[in-house]
Scaffold this active site. Structure first.
Site, PDB file in Angstrom:
ATOM      1  N   LYS A  77       1.060  -0.261   8.912  1.00 23.93           N
ATOM      2  CA  LYS A  77       1.088   0.885   7.990  1.00 23.93           C
ATOM      3  C   LYS A  77      -0.344   1.308   7.669  1.00 23.93           C
ATOM      4  O   LYS A  77      -1.197   0.455   7.390  1.00 23.93           O
ATOM      5  CB  LYS A  77       1.841   0.466   6.730  1.00 23.93           C
ATOM      6  CG  LYS A  77       2.129   1.579   5.737  1.00 23.93           C
ATOM      7  CD  LYS A  77       2.948   1.014   4.567  1.00 23.93           C
ATOM      8  CE  LYS A  77       3.248   2.044   3.500  1.00 23.93           C
ATOM      9  NZ  LYS A  77       3.961   1.476   2.346  1.00 23.93           N
ATOM     10  N   SER A 152       7.821   4.475   1.030  1.00 22.72           N
ATOM     11  CA  SER A 152       6.729   5.167   1.682  1.00 22.72           C
ATOM     12  C   SER A 152       6.476   4.695   3.114  1.00 22.72           C
ATOM     13  O   SER A 152       5.836   5.405   3.883  1.00 22.72           O
ATOM     14  CB  SER A 152       5.441   4.965   0.879  1.00 22.72           C
ATOM     15  OG  SER A 152       5.077   3.595   0.857  1.00 22.72           O
ATOM     16  N   SER A 176       8.989   0.212  -0.918  1.00 20.88           N
ATOM     17  CA  SER A 176       8.570   0.898   0.315  1.00 20.88           C
ATOM     18  C   SER A 176       8.682   0.107   1.609  1.00 20.88           C
ATOM     19  O   SER A 176       8.452   0.661   2.690  1.00 20.88           O
ATOM     20  CB  SER A 176       7.135   1.385   0.170  1.00 20.88           C
ATOM     21  OG  SER A 176       7.117   2.468  -0.718  1.00 20.88           O
TER      22      SER A 176
HETATM   23  N1  GLN Z   1       9.047   5.134  -3.958  1.00 22.88           N
HETATM   24  C1  GLN Z   1       8.264   4.399  -4.890  1.00 22.88           C
HETATM   25  C2  GLN Z   1       7.124   5.260  -5.374  1.00 22.88           C
HETATM   26  O1  GLN Z   1       7.124   6.387  -5.035  1.00 22.88           O
HETATM   27  C3  GLN Z   1       7.770   3.121  -4.276  1.00 22.88           C
HETATM   28  C4  GLN Z   1       6.619   3.291  -3.361  1.00 22.88           C
HETATM   29  C5  GLN Z   1       6.123   2.009  -2.761  1.00 22.88           C
HETATM   30  O2  GLN Z   1       6.776   0.975  -2.808  1.00 22.88           O
HETATM   31  N2  GLN Z   1       4.919   2.070  -2.214  1.00 22.88           N
HETATM   32  O3  GLN Z   1       6.256   4.850  -6.055  1.00 22.88           O
END
Ligand code: GLN
Length: 507
Positions: A77, A152, A176
């Site tokens: 990532k 994400s 994410s």
């Molecule tokens: N969807 C969550 C956010 O927008 C989690 C994101 C993540 O785990 N990086 O913060």
């Protein structure tokens, strides 16, 4: 070759049936063939990956002992820094930045001689649930290219789901790793906070960020988990304790026996007004029945504070983000806008941040700055920290009764592009079930549990702090029941995940 699991590829390379160069070439070719459609990668490092693979083949030829994943390629990532390879966090503000160092987990991948295929797409600074907030490209879900791959870490999940990589690295702040796993039919594991180094992770919310494995099965994920985990003196929150035996636990689970295991279902999840859509509930409940058939006992537990997890997270995460993102000032990294020799520092800084950050990142910086500002810090940030303690206590109480908690991973399957970008709250809901584990700090994994209207559904297993092994055991056991549900149902671009027992595979 690209159909094989990581454990199979590792064994083939170790025993000389396949060379690491052949394996790496096959995945690079697959990327060339389908990534034009999926758009999972922001950067592909063909030469670097092949060079590592050649080293593995040379080491084997020299009679050297190979590690458990030597020669097995991996995608990373793009929020994890890689020496000499562009790292953008999918933000314009880091466009063109080449890190001078490797994250600890990248060092560990390199020490394990795993060829790094490239860097995968994400929501800018890992803020989002669909990967639509990337400043560079939209990644498609390999099951239906008109739909999101989750976020994400949608790039990592899509790369594995589309057979472009057998393994990938994700990061999980609020879901994410697990949420993209659920919506792409792959396995995703968020380890115990502090058990995997954050050194070299571009910081979003430092008290929550956790890197972890993305794979097609729990056994593959467990092998990767063991490669990257363990104490790191360069991360002040790193736990100095032995890594839980997740690979052994996954192999135990893959024997399909859960007798004596107590699993808790959270009463408040089922009652929530934002509860899961019917197709997700149906697939999840069928999965729970399978767990019972495998010998698990299901017990209802009450975690009343979970109801406040979402608002708590959306105060804590933006607060920490507003502080972490202050470093992107146009002086130290990447983009600089408006530096014409006339303008002052503050104006250049503000023009840079205006041009470099996307709307979701700005929303969070504003929200976080407000929640931390004098006069409001106790009412918002302080209160959220108190509720975080209550959530932690709910987990601790539940684990007096059960070994692990289970739930759907997400309330809905992959949605269509654009469906939720107009309303932040609708996007935030995607992490309704994953956020509690982050606030607590315990491990959580997502494992495929069938389909709803042709799209994958995930079941989440949450464990106690440093109890990562139980989550892998339950996930691997559930996988043994899944073959009829997922076989041959996916379009060609998808991995057609076939779950088989790997009790004898690996190491
Ligand atoms: N969807 C969550 C956010 O927008 C989690 C994101 C993540 O785990 N990086 O913060």
């Amino acid at each position: 070759m690209i159909d094989k699991y990581a454990v199979e590829l590792a064994a083939d390379i170790r025993e000389g049936r396949l060379s690491a160069v052949e394996v790496t070439t096959a995945f690079l070719d697959r990327i060339a063939a389908v990534d034009g459609t999926v758009k999972a990668f922001l950067h592909v490092d063909r030469e670097g990956a092949l060079a590592t693979a050649a080293e593995v083949d040379a080491a084997r030829a020299a009679g050297e002992e190979l590690g458990p994943l030597a020669g097995v390629p991996i995608a990373v990532k793009d929020v994890v820094v890689t020496k000499g390879l562009p790292t953008t966090a999918a933000s314009k503000i880091l466009e063109g930045w080449i890190p001078p160092y490797d994250a600890t987990i990248v060092e560990r991948l390199k020490a394990a001689k795993m060829p790094i295929l490239g860097k995968t797409n994400l929501d800018e600074f890992a803020m989002g649930s669909s990967t639509e907030y990337s400043a560079y490209q939209q990644t498609a879900n390999p099951w239906d290219t008109g739909r999101i791959p989750g976020g994400s870490g949608g790039g990592s999940a899509a790369a594995v789901a589309a057979k472009m990589a057998p393994l990938a690295i994700g990061t999980d702040t609020g879901g994410s790793i697990r949420q993209p796993g659920a919506v792409t039919g792959t396995f995703g594991g968020k380890p115990t906070y502090g058990s995997n180094s954050r050194y070299g992770l571009i910081a979003f919310s430092s008290s929550l960020d956790t890197p972890g494995p993305v794979s097609r099965t729990a056994v593959d994920g467990a092998l990767l988990h063991e490669v990257i985990s363990g104490h790191d003196p360069r991360d002040s929150t790193s736990i100095d304790a032995p890594v839980p035996p997740v690979f052994e636990a996954a192999r135990l689970g893959a024997r399909g026996d859960l007798s004596g295991v107590k699993l808790g279902v959270v009463k408040e999840f089922a009652e929530g007004t934002d509860a899961a859509e019917p197709g997700v509930v149906a697939a999840y409940e069928a999965g729970v029945e399978q767990l019972v058939k495998l010998g698990a006992e299901i017990i209802e537990v009450s975690c009343p504070s979970f109801t406040y997890a979402l608002p708590t997270y959306y105060l804590i995460a933006p607060s920490e983000a507003s502080s972490n993102l202050a470093r992107y000032d146009g002086v130290r990294y990447g983009l600089r806008t408006g530096d014409d020799g006339e303008r002052g520092l503050e104006e250049v800084m503000s023009l840079t941040r205006e041009a470099g950050f996307g709307p979701e990142v700005k929303r969070r910086i504003i929200l976080g700055t407000y929640a931390l500002s004098a006069g409001y810090v106790d009412a918002f940030y302080g209160k959220a920290q108190k509720v975080r303690t209550l959530i932690k206590q709910d987990f601790e109480k539940a684990f007096e009764q059960v070994d692990a908690l289970i739930s759907p991973t997400t309330p809905f399957t992959a949605f269509k592009f654009g469906e939720r970008t107009g309303d932040p709250y609708q996007m935030y809901l995607a992490d309704l079930y994953t956020i509690p584990s982050n606030l607590y700090g315990g491990p959580g994994v997502s494992v495929p549990v069938g389909l709803s209207e042709g799209m994958p559904v995930g079941l989440q297993v949450m464990g106690p702090v440093m109890g990562d092994d139980i989550t892998y055991r339950v996930a691997a056991a559930l996988e043994t029941t899944q073959e009829p549900l997922l076989a041959d149902t996916a379009p060609d671009i998808h991995a057609n995940v076939r779950f088989t027992s790997f009790s004898e595979g690996g190491k």
